[in-house]
Design an enzyme around this catalytic site. Structure first.
Site, mmCIF file in Angstrom:
data_model
loop_
_atom_site.group_PDB
_atom_site.id
_atom_site.type_symbol
_atom_site.label_atom_id
_atom_site.label_comp_id
_atom_site.label_asym_id
_atom_site.label_seq_id
_atom_site.Cartn_x
_atom_site.Cartn_y
_atom_site.Cartn_z
ATOM 1 C CB CYS A 240 32.014 -12.131 -16.942
ATOM 2 S SG CYS A 240 31.165 -13.583 -16.284
ATOM 3 C CG HIS B 262 32.083 -9.419 -12.665
ATOM 4 N ND1 HIS B 262 31.599 -8.712 -13.733
ATOM 5 C CD2 HIS B 262 31.754 -10.716 -12.885
ATOM 6 C CE1 HIS B 262 30.989 -9.546 -14.574
ATOM 7 N NE2 HIS B 262 31.069 -10.763 -14.087
#
Length: 484
Positions: free
Chosen positions: A330, A427
């Site tokens: 991310c 994630h």
């Protein structure tokens, strides 16, 4: 409507989140339909829900303990710090804006309406709602307009259990002092107390319990010993990630100032063959790292500046020259590229900054946040993977042609030509046991852990722990139907 009871702390980090998770599992095993609820949370570690929003990750764990899917009503107000004085405000799962701390108190009345609306909806689906407070009700300077502790207890008519942390010392003063500083009408909501994190023989605190009971008039729910398996549960705060001696393979993680959604570290830290080392600002990235993992960030551009200020950019380049692998997730993925542009001022003043340059990609920040549960595969191994995305930004570039994941039918991530540097937006990948085994094998080490099933095992052990040391029968007898 369900009965409800609220767990508040005599201070921060007394173990409220873990107690609610353990109580949820214990009460479900007693045949109750349980729902967790936290009116207001402050955390950059969020979970994506099936109804398309985000809540604090601690509430997602509590939902799991209760056998429920996480829902935005479980945490209607989530504050995600972006700076020392400002935060992104998430209400019922969706961003409504970024506020400065000084402006927040004036808007609490509107937030309370959302909190009570979510609570009423949630309570209609359960037999018991376990409510978690935030910080401490003893912070009476924050009482006006409060939605997190006594303000909520008063508005909803929910009884309170006060929990103290004996591991810090001074627990008698924590409990008695809280009663002393609270206005009488707030103190009247407290119906019992408990002592958490005791080390040694709990019987040695019998005189302490008697002293608290005499001074407060509140009954004790028990002295709860230190729960040794707590480190195996997903950490709510980066400071809670256990840095214990593990195996020879070292995963090095720079502790970003605005680190976010770092749950990718939990399965790695639980692996017996791995040592996860969080590197504090001011310390170099060690030269013996087996993997450098750059985690998510709530403010990527600001954290990238701090990354450079700490000299970690130089350390990272040296690690790659030595043939060391890097994984960016991310915000960490965005940092690894050539540029990050924020033309609309999503994270701050409009700007374009130079990235670390280890991936040939560019990121443009966008005001719309992507929130999604996602599943797919690792094409190189054929391994199925699951995870979630929670980010503001779109990444493109030549290295995206080497996407190493396929998620929801689309390529995801990027890799350098030599394969040493990889990044993606997903994630939770490493919680998938099969994928983690493949990923670690590629690093020359082995996975020895069933992480996902292990979380449920620990929740069961935690429930046993509370059944043995806490008077859950008394706690349930104190729960009441809310008065709203």
């Amino acid at each position: 409507m369900a009965r409800a009871i609220m767990i508040q702390g005599a201070g921060s980090n007394v173990g409220k989140s873990m107690l609610v998770a353990g109580l949820a599992r214990a009460c479900v095993r007693r045949g109750l339909n349980v729902a967790p609820f936290k009116p207001q949370n402050m955390s950059n570690n969020a979970a994506v829900t099936e109804d398309g929003g985000e809540i604090g990750r601690a509430q997602a764990l509590q939902a799991r303990a209760a056998g429920r899917a996480p829902h935005t009503d479980m945490n209607p107000v989530l504050l995600k710090p972006e700076s020392e004085t400002g935060a992104q405000i998430v209400v019922q799962g969706h961003v409504i804006g970024s506020w400065q701390a000084r402006a927040y108190p004036d808007r609490k009345a509107d937030l309370m309406r959302a909190v009570l609306e979510s609570f009423i909806r949630l309570a209609a689906t359960a037999d018991l709602v376990l409510v978690e407070g935030a910080g401490s009700p003893a912070e009476i300077n924050l009482r006006k307009g409060d939605i997190a502790n006594m303000g909520f207890a008063e508005a909803a008519g929910v009884p309170v259990v006060l929990v103290g942390d004996i591991d810090r010392g001074g627990v008698i003063a924590q409990i008695v002092g809280t009663q002393a500083v609270l206005p009488p009408e707030d103190a009247s909501h407290i119906k019992a107390f408990a002592i958490n994190k005791f080390r040694g023989d709990p019987l040695l605190f019998d005189d302490g319990l008697t002293a608290i009971e005499k001074r407060t008039g509140w009954p004790s729910l028990g002295v709860i010993p230190w729960f040794q398996e707590a480190w195996r549960l997903p950490a709510e705060d980066a400071l809670d990630i256990v840095q214990r001696p593990g195996g020879a393979f070292k995963v090095v993680v720079p502790r970003l100032g605005r680190i976010a959604n770092f749950d990718d570290l939990d399965p790695l830290s639980a692996e017996p063959g791995i040592t996860v080392q969080m590197i504090e600002p001011g310390r170099p990235l060690p030269g013996d790292a087996g993997l450098v993992l750059i985690p998510g960030s709530k403010s990527t551009i600001a954290d990238l500046a701090e990354f450079r200020a700490n000299g970690w950019d130089i350390d990272l380049a040296a690690h790659i020259r030595r043939g060391g692998p890097v994984l960016g997730i991310c915000g960490g993925y965005q940092m690894l590229g050539r540029t990050i542009s924020d033309p609309g001022g999503v994270e701050g003043p409009a700007c374009t900054v130079t990235g670390l340059g280890h991936l040939d990609i560019e990121t443009v920040m966008q005001p719309e946040k992507r929130l999604s549960l996602t599943k797919g595969s690792h094409p190189a191994s054929g391994t199925e993977v699951t995870g979630y995305e929670i980010h503001m930004g779109r990444t493109t570039g030549p290295d995206c042609a080497r996407a190493w994941l396929s998620m929801d039918g689309r390529p995801e991530g990027a890799a350098s030509a030599d394969g040493l540097v990889q990044g993606c937006y997903v994630h939770g990948l490493l919680a998938s046991d099969a994928f983690r085994a493949v990923f670690m094998a590629g690093l020359g080490t082995a996975s020895q852990l069933h992480f996902d099933s292990g979380v449920d095992e620990v929740l069961d052990v935690l429930a046993d722990h509370l059944e043995a040391h806490m008077n859950i029968d008394l706690l349930l007898s104190l729960a009441r139907e809310p008065s709203i």
